[in-house]
Design a protein around this motif. Structure first.
Motif, mmCIF file in Angstrom:
data_model
loop_
_atom_site.group_PDB
_atom_site.id
_atom_site.type_symbol
_atom_site.label_atom_id
_atom_site.label_comp_id
_atom_site.label_asym_id
_atom_site.label_seq_id
_atom_site.Cartn_x
_atom_site.Cartn_y
_atom_site.Cartn_z
ATOM 1 N N MET A 345 0.841 -1.204 0.000
ATOM 2 C CA MET A 345 0.000 0.000 0.000
ATOM 3 C C MET A 345 0.878 1.257 0.000
ATOM 4 N N PRO A 346 0.525 2.266 -0.809
ATOM 5 C CA PRO A 346 1.314 3.507 -0.875
ATOM 6 C C PRO A 346 0.995 4.440 0.291
ATOM 7 N N MET A 347 1.494 4.097 1.470
ATOM 8 C CA MET A 347 1.201 4.883 2.669
ATOM 9 C C MET A 347 2.304 5.872 3.024
ATOM 10 N N GLY A 348 3.439 5.788 2.345
ATOM 11 C CA GLY A 348 4.542 6.673 2.681
ATOM 12 C C GLY A 348 5.353 6.135 3.842
ATOM 13 N N THR A 349 6.517 6.713 4.061
ATOM 14 C CA THR A 349 7.413 6.219 5.110
ATOM 15 C C THR A 349 6.983 6.643 6.509
ATOM 16 N N LEU A 350 6.175 7.689 6.617
ATOM 17 C CA LEU A 350 5.807 8.219 7.934
ATOM 18 C C LEU A 350 4.517 7.608 8.466
ATOM 19 N N ARG A 351 3.510 7.431 7.614
ATOM 20 C CA ARG A 351 2.194 7.006 8.088
ATOM 21 C C ARG A 351 2.192 5.572 8.605
ATOM 22 N N ARG A 352 2.916 4.693 7.931
ATOM 23 C CA ARG A 352 2.898 3.279 8.320
ATOM 24 C C ARG A 352 3.342 3.073 9.767
ATOM 25 N N PRO A 353 4.500 3.607 10.191
ATOM 26 C CA PRO A 353 4.894 3.428 11.603
ATOM 27 C C PRO A 353 3.958 4.116 12.586
ATOM 28 N N LEU A 354 3.341 5.234 12.170
ATOM 29 C CA LEU A 354 2.404 5.910 13.072
ATOM 30 C C LEU A 354 1.133 5.082 13.258
ATOM 31 N N ILE A 355 0.657 4.466 12.184
ATOM 32 C CA ILE A 355 -0.490 3.561 12.316
ATOM 33 C C ILE A 355 -0.131 2.404 13.234
ATOM 34 N N ALA A 356 1.096 1.914 13.110
ATOM 35 C CA ALA A 356 1.548 0.819 13.972
ATOM 36 C C ALA A 356 1.569 1.243 15.440
#
Length: 418
Positions: A345-356
């Motif tokens: 998914m194209p979530m970007g490098t910042l959003r993925r860890p924040l969702i985690a």
């Protein structure tokens, strides 16, 4: 003193403090849930000892209270998500609520069975209870308004709205493995009835009712521009109707209520498409008034439920090795499940860890816990599970409550700079 009188006094004090101090609380670098929890400690056994509550003894009471609070919060979450159904916004949400949900349940089950030495059924139950993120305590990281197009906030809001319902099949599986629910031959009944039917039927009935109510509002306003429709009655009525109809057909009421709120978001678009006068269109959207009212209810529900959690606080709860599940969940299991669910998914490098990081656990988990208690789960293992779930929720209130606002402020600055 009469218990009812005590609660009148407690609620009166809390709500008055909220009303008079909201501007001050809003400036704090932490969420108000922490304030509510500390107030609960103050009036509990560690403080004035005005209120004493117990999750197992008072399971039926907590089941009803948390059920109502979660229902209102799910409806609000549905109303907030007004963006079009396209892959860009909805694919991450659906993946988080299904793939990441299942991975979380599986990993918690493994941890419970192999590290905590719990029976497989109890391990699955803990996984199902702790897997869903919470729509009640996550307001600080959810979408701010119906047109909010931030993918991080949208994904977290949608996930919390959906996975409080998609967790239910796993709860039923855990109960079935403990002999407290009928699973059928080779699990076929569970898969078909508790999995497929209950999930999709719940979404369908909620969506249909939300759509019908929306069309009725448009029709009445189109026929008579002066028609008065009470937002508060409409909101409560639709929540209750969706939940009741879902249960009648054997489906999940949580999903039905979320879908009903989601369906109502279409009214504004439809009134514009049908060329109604601007005054009619503005009033017919109802979503703004309904959302305002239900958000106030949600805040009251949050206060009551979090204060109750505070009254149960005891230091001895935190003196067990079982609580190793908390760092495992927040630092290992949640990140793994999110990264697996969002692969490609194209979530970007910042959003993925924040969702985690923002895998907030809260009132939904308390509901599922007490639901298990009222459906036959009892004894020493029940007490052990109660402590695990309670301490996980308390940890989330403080960990995410302290880190949430600073992290989201930094995220906002990063987004504005790009």
């Amino acid at each position: 003193m009469d218990v009812a009188v005590v609660w009148y006094l407690v609620l009166g004090v809390i709500l008055m403090l909220m009303a008079l101090s909201s501007s001050y609380f809003g400036k704090l670098p932490v969420t108000t849930s922490i304030i509510y929890f500390l107030f609960g400690i103050l009036i509990g056994p560690y403080g004035l000892y005005i209120v004493e509550a117990d999750l197992i003894r008072d399971a039926a009471f907590f089941e009803r209270v948390t059920e109502i609070v979660v229902l209102i919060s799910l409806f609000v979450a549905g109303l907030k998500l007004r963006l079009p159904f396209n892959r860009l916004f909805w694919s991450p949400t659906l993946r988080l609520a299904t793939i990441s949900m299942a991975v979380t349940v599986g990993l918690i089950t493994v941890f419970g069975y192999y590290f905590l030495k719990l029976p497989i059924g109890v391990s699955v139950l803990i996984g199902a209870i702790l897997a869903p993120t919470d729509p009640v305590l996550a307001s600080g990281v959810q979408v701010k308004h119906p047109e909010d197009r931030d993918k991080l906030r949208f994904s977290l809001t949608g996930e919390a709205g959906l996975n409080d319902g998609t967790a239910f099949p796993f709860v039923m599986l855990g109960l079935a493995l403990m002999g407290l629910h009928e699973i059928g031959d080779s699990g076929i009944k569970w898969f078909v009835k508790d999995g497929l039917w209950a999930t999709f039927a719940g979404l369908a009935v909620g969506w249909a009712l939300g759509h019908l109510v929306s069309r009725l509002v448009i029709y009445l306003r189109k026929k008579n521009e002066e028609t008065v429709i009470l937002d508060d009655f409409l909101a409560i009525g639709l929540i209750a109707l969706s939940y009741g109809c879902a249960h009648i057909i054997g489906s999940y009421g949580f999903l039905a209520v979320f879908a009903a709120g989601l369906s109502m978001r279409k009214i504004g678009k439809e009134t514009k498409e049908e060329g109604l006068p601007s005054s009619v269109s503005e009033n017919a959207t109802m979503a703004k008034g309904v959302r305002s009212f239900t958000e106030q209810l949600e805040r009251v529900g949050e206060v009551v439920s979090v204060v109750l959690l505070g009254t149960m606080f005891q230091m001895k709860f935190f003196e067990t090795w079982d609580l190793l599940i908390i760092p495992a969940l927040f630092l290992l299991i949640r990140p793994i499940s999110v990264f697996v669910g969002l692969v490609g998914m194209p979530m970007g490098t910042l959003r993925r860890p924040l969702i985690a990081w923002f895998g907030i656990r809260g009132i939904g988990s308390i509901y599922y816990l007490t639901y298990a208690f009222t459906h036959g789960f009892s004894g020493e293992l029940a007490q052990r599970v109660a402590i695990i779930v309670y301490c996980t929720v308390v940890a989330s209130i403080f960990i995410h409550g302290i880190s949430g606002l600073p992290i989201m402020n930094l995220y906002k600055k990063r987004v504005e700079q790009t």
